[in-house]
Write a protein that holds these residues in place. Structure first.
Motif, short mmCIF file in Angstrom:
data_model
loop_
_atom_site.label_atom_id
_atom_site.label_comp_id
_atom_site.label_asym_id
_atom_site.label_seq_id
_atom_site.Cartn_x
_atom_site.Cartn_y
_atom_site.Cartn_z
N ASP A 219 0.81 -1.22 0.00
CA ASP A 219 0.00 0.00 0.00
C ASP A 219 0.84 1.27 0.00
OD1 ASP A 219 -2.36 -1.45 0.02
OD2 ASP A 219 -2.50 -1.47 2.20
N CYS A 220 2.10 1.14 0.35
CA CYS A 220 3.00 2.30 0.37
C CYS A 220 3.76 2.45 -0.94
CB CYS A 220 3.98 2.17 1.52
SG CYS A 220 3.18 2.07 3.13
N ALA B 144 5.58 1.15 5.97
CA ALA B 144 6.62 2.17 5.83
C ALA B 144 6.08 3.57 5.61
CB ALA B 144 7.57 1.79 4.69
N CYS B 145 4.92 3.70 4.99
CA CYS B 145 4.39 5.03 4.70
C CYS B 145 3.42 5.51 5.77
CB CYS B 145 3.72 5.03 3.34
SG CYS B 145 2.30 3.92 3.21
N LEU B 146 3.15 4.69 6.76
CA LEU B 146 2.23 5.11 7.83
C LEU B 146 2.98 5.99 8.81
CD1 LEU B 146 0.42 1.72 8.47
CD2 LEU B 146 -0.36 3.65 7.11
N PRO B 147 2.27 6.90 9.48
CA PRO B 147 2.95 7.75 10.46
C PRO B 147 3.53 6.91 11.59
CG PRO B 147 0.58 8.25 10.35
CD PRO B 147 0.87 7.17 9.37
N ALA B 148 4.64 7.37 12.12
CA ALA B 148 5.29 6.66 13.22
C ALA B 148 4.58 6.98 14.53
CB ALA B 148 6.76 7.06 13.31
N CYS C 76 4.74 7.10 18.87
CA CYS C 76 5.67 7.82 19.74
C CYS C 76 6.95 7.04 20.02
CB CYS C 76 4.99 8.23 21.05
SG CYS C 76 4.36 6.85 22.04
N LEU C 77 6.99 5.76 19.69
CA LEU C 77 8.21 4.97 19.81
C LEU C 77 9.02 4.97 18.52
CD1 LEU C 77 6.84 1.85 21.75
CD2 LEU C 77 8.25 3.71 22.65
N GLY C 78 8.47 5.61 17.46
CA GLY C 78 9.16 5.68 16.18
C GLY C 78 8.85 4.53 15.25
N VAL C 79 7.88 3.68 15.60
CA VAL C 79 7.51 2.53 14.77
C VAL C 79 6.45 2.97 13.76
CG1 VAL C 79 6.52 0.22 14.78
CG2 VAL C 79 8.02 0.94 16.65
N ALA C 80 6.78 2.81 12.45
CA ALA C 80 5.82 3.18 11.41
C ALA C 80 4.57 2.32 11.54
CB ALA C 80 6.44 2.99 10.03
N GLY C 81 3.44 2.96 11.64
CA GLY C 81 2.18 2.25 11.79
C GLY C 81 1.99 1.63 13.16
N GLY C 82 2.87 1.95 14.09
CA GLY C 82 2.78 1.39 15.43
C GLY C 82 1.58 1.93 16.21
N MET C 83 1.27 1.29 17.30
CA MET C 83 0.08 1.63 18.07
C MET C 83 0.40 2.41 19.34
SD MET C 83 -2.18 0.38 16.11
CE MET C 83 -3.64 0.55 17.09
N ALA C 84 1.67 2.60 19.68
CA ALA C 84 2.02 3.31 20.91
C ALA C 84 1.63 4.78 20.80
CB ALA C 84 3.51 3.18 21.19
N GLN C 85 1.10 5.31 21.89
CA GLN C 85 0.73 6.72 21.92
C GLN C 85 0.98 7.28 23.32
OE1 GLN C 85 -3.48 7.28 21.22
NE2 GLN C 85 -3.89 5.17 21.77
N TYR C 86 0.98 8.60 23.39
CA TYR C 86 1.20 9.26 24.67
C TYR C 86 -0.05 9.11 25.54
CZ TYR C 86 5.48 11.30 22.90
OH TYR C 86 6.74 11.47 22.40
N ASP C 87 0.18 8.79 26.81
CA ASP C 87 -0.95 8.69 27.72
C ASP C 87 -1.24 10.05 28.35
OD1 ASP C 87 1.00 9.05 29.67
OD2 ASP C 87 0.73 7.10 30.60
N ALA C 88 -2.16 10.10 29.27
CA ALA C 88 -2.56 11.35 29.92
C ALA C 88 -1.41 11.98 30.72
CB ALA C 88 -3.76 11.11 30.83
#
Length: 170
Positions: free
Chosen positions: A80-81, A90-94, A96-108
Motif C-alpha cells: 500500500d505504500c 513504511a508510509c504510515l505515520p510513526a 511515539c516509539l518511532g515505529v511506522a504504523g505502530g500503536m504506541a501513543q502518549y498517555d494522559a
C-alpha cells in the motif's frame, strides 16, 4: 489332418510376421524423402514456432508472471505504500516509539506507551496532567505572588501609590 493344418498355418504365419517386422524396421531406418513429420506448436499450428514461456503462456513474452522484483512466478507484490515486497507500514505515520504504523501513543501523563499511572490524573492550572503549577495569591497560574501586592506588600491589598509616590489606601 488336424495336425497338418495347424502346422501349415503356423508355417504360413511365421514368414508373414517376419516379413512385416523386416518391413517395419526398414521403414523406421529410412523414411521416404518426400514425407516430413510436422509437429504442432503450443497453439496447435503444424510447423508453428509458438512455445510456452517461463510463465507457462503459449506464445508469451515471459512478462505476465513477473513479480515486482523481476522474478518469474515470484511472490513479491507492491504494498500500500508503493514499496515492492514491503509490509505496508513504511508510509504510515510513526507512533511515539518511532515505529511506522505502530500503536504506541502518549498517555494522559505524557508518557509514550504509558499506563496513565505514572502521574496524578489531575491537570495543573496550565493544563499539564500531573503538572506542579498552581495559582498564586495574585491568581496567576505559576506566579510567585508578587504581581498583585500592594505598596504595603499585601497580596491584592487596598494600598496604592499616589501621584506623589506615597503609599495610601486606595
Amino acid at each position: 489332418t488336424t495336425t497338418t493344418a495347424t502346422a501349415a498355418a503356423a508355417t504360413t504365419a511365421a514368414p508373414a510376421t517376419t516379413t512385416a517386422t523386416t518391413t517395419t524396421a526398414a521403414a523406421a531406418a529410412t523414411p521416404p524423402a518426400s514425407t516430413t513429420m510436422a509437429v504442432a506448436d503450443c497453439k496447435g499450428v503444424l510447423g508453428g514456432s509458438s512455445k510456452y514461456d517461463v510463465c507457462d503462456v503459449c506464445g508469451g513474452d515471459d512478462s505476465s508472471c513477473i513479480d515486482c522484483a523481476g522474478e518469474p512466478n515470484g511472490a513479491a507484490v507492491v504494498d500500500d505504500c508503493g514499496e515492492c515486497g514491503g509490509d505496508g507500514l513504511a508510509c504510515l505515520p510513526a507512533d511515539c516509539l518511532g515505529v511506522a504504523g505502530g500503536m504506541a501513543q502518549y498517555d494522559a501523563c505524557d508518557i509514550c506507551n504509558g499506563g496513565n499511572t505514572e502521574c496524578s490524573m489531575s491537570a495543573d492550572c496550565n493544563g499539564v496532567m500531573g503538572g506542579a503549577a498552581v495559582y498564586d495569591a495574585c491568581d496567576v497560574c505559576g506566579g510567585d505572588g508578587t504581581s498583585c501586592v500592594d505598596c504595603q506588600g499585601t497580596p491584592n491589598g487596598p494600598y496604592i501609590y499616589d501621584m506623589y509616590d506615597a503609599c495610601v489606601a486606595g
